[in-house]
Design an enzyme around this catalytic site. Structure first.
Site, mmCIF file in Angstrom:
data_model
loop_
_atom_site.group_PDB
_atom_site.id
_atom_site.type_symbol
_atom_site.label_atom_id
_atom_site.label_comp_id
_atom_site.label_asym_id
_atom_site.label_seq_id
_atom_site.Cartn_x
_atom_site.Cartn_y
_atom_site.Cartn_z
ATOM 1 N N VAL A 180 -77.369 105.084 -79.537
ATOM 2 C CA VAL A 180 -78.350 104.356 -79.630
ATOM 3 C C VAL A 180 -79.121 103.957 -80.962
ATOM 4 C CG1 VAL A 180 -80.711 105.189 -78.491
ATOM 5 C CG2 VAL A 180 -78.534 105.648 -77.688
ATOM 6 N N PRO A 181 -79.233 102.768 -80.931
ATOM 7 C CA PRO A 181 -79.025 101.919 -82.250
ATOM 8 C C PRO A 181 -80.859 101.366 -83.189
ATOM 9 C CG PRO A 181 -78.476 100.267 -80.860
ATOM 10 C CD PRO A 181 -78.776 101.232 -80.008
ATOM 11 N N CYS A 182 -80.697 103.073 -83.583
ATOM 12 C CA CYS A 182 -82.720 103.085 -84.081
ATOM 13 C C CYS A 182 -81.502 102.373 -85.400
ATOM 14 C CB CYS A 182 -82.351 104.454 -84.023
ATOM 15 S SG CYS A 182 -81.606 105.711 -85.159
ATOM 16 N N HIS A 183 -80.967 102.361 -85.919
ATOM 17 C CA HIS A 183 -81.092 101.863 -87.686
ATOM 18 C C HIS A 183 -80.988 100.531 -87.360
ATOM 19 C CE1 HIS A 183 -77.216 100.784 -85.489
ATOM 20 N NE2 HIS A 183 -77.335 99.832 -86.019
#
Length: 182
Positions: free
Chosen positions: A138-141
């Site tokens: 879950v690409p919070c970056h």
């Protein structure tokens, strides 16, 4: 409700990762080895009311480990894993929106707030990002400040910078659909 929570660890270019999955899917990733990460996983289980004691289980995390290895090798731009998100309804809404950010692109906290229909919830978006239990997948970056600055990341800004730089490699697809795109 989940009955089992199996965990394993793996090495990656950003350091050790602890992965945990229920029979429904991957639900937790920590930037840590077993010694550091297991106490945090146990604490997370209590906070999320899963009520399960984690047990070491390589097999339950095999697909996640394999797909993460492919991602870090530059062979994968999206994940095809069942995931289970444990959090508040607002957090889940934010995390589900993060999954829509394409590989190699970024969005601002404000972009995410607008996308979920909560334009004034920019700070709350940051809080939900900070509590994302499945970073990288879950690409919070991929969420940056309004001016494109790298702000906040649970694994540390050096890991966020690495992940964004990694995604700008040979598979990076440039987009001009959003001014916040790196």
């Amino acid at each position: 409700m989940a009955k089992e929570l199996g965990y394993t660890t793996m090495e990656s270019p950003i350091g050790p990762l602890l992965l945990a999955s229920t029979e429904e899917g991957l639900c937790y990733i920590d930037f840590a080895n077993e010694e550091e990460g297991l106490p945090r996983l146990v604490s997370w289980c209590k906070k999320t009311f899963i009520g399960i004691t984690p047990t070491k289980n390589e097999a339950s995390n095999e697909q996640a480990r394999l797909q993460l290895e492919q991602y870090f090798a530059g062979e994968r731009t999206s994940f095809e894993l069942p995931i289970v998100l444990y959090g508040t309804p607002f957090q889940k809404t934010v995390w589900n929106e993060l999954v829509n950010i394409p590989y190699g692109e970024t969005r601002s906290y404000k972009d995410i707030a607008i996308a979920i229909g909560a334009a004034k919830a920019v700070r709350a978006i940051g809080g939900a990002n900070n509590r994302n239990p499945i970073p990288v997948i879950v690409p919070c970056h991929r969420v940056v400040g309004a001016n494109g600055a790298l702000v906040g990341y649970g694994g540390g800004l050096s890991i966020k910078e690495y992940l964004l730089s990694h995604e700008e490699g040979p598979l990076f697809a440039h987009s001009t659909s959003n001014p916040a795109v790196r």
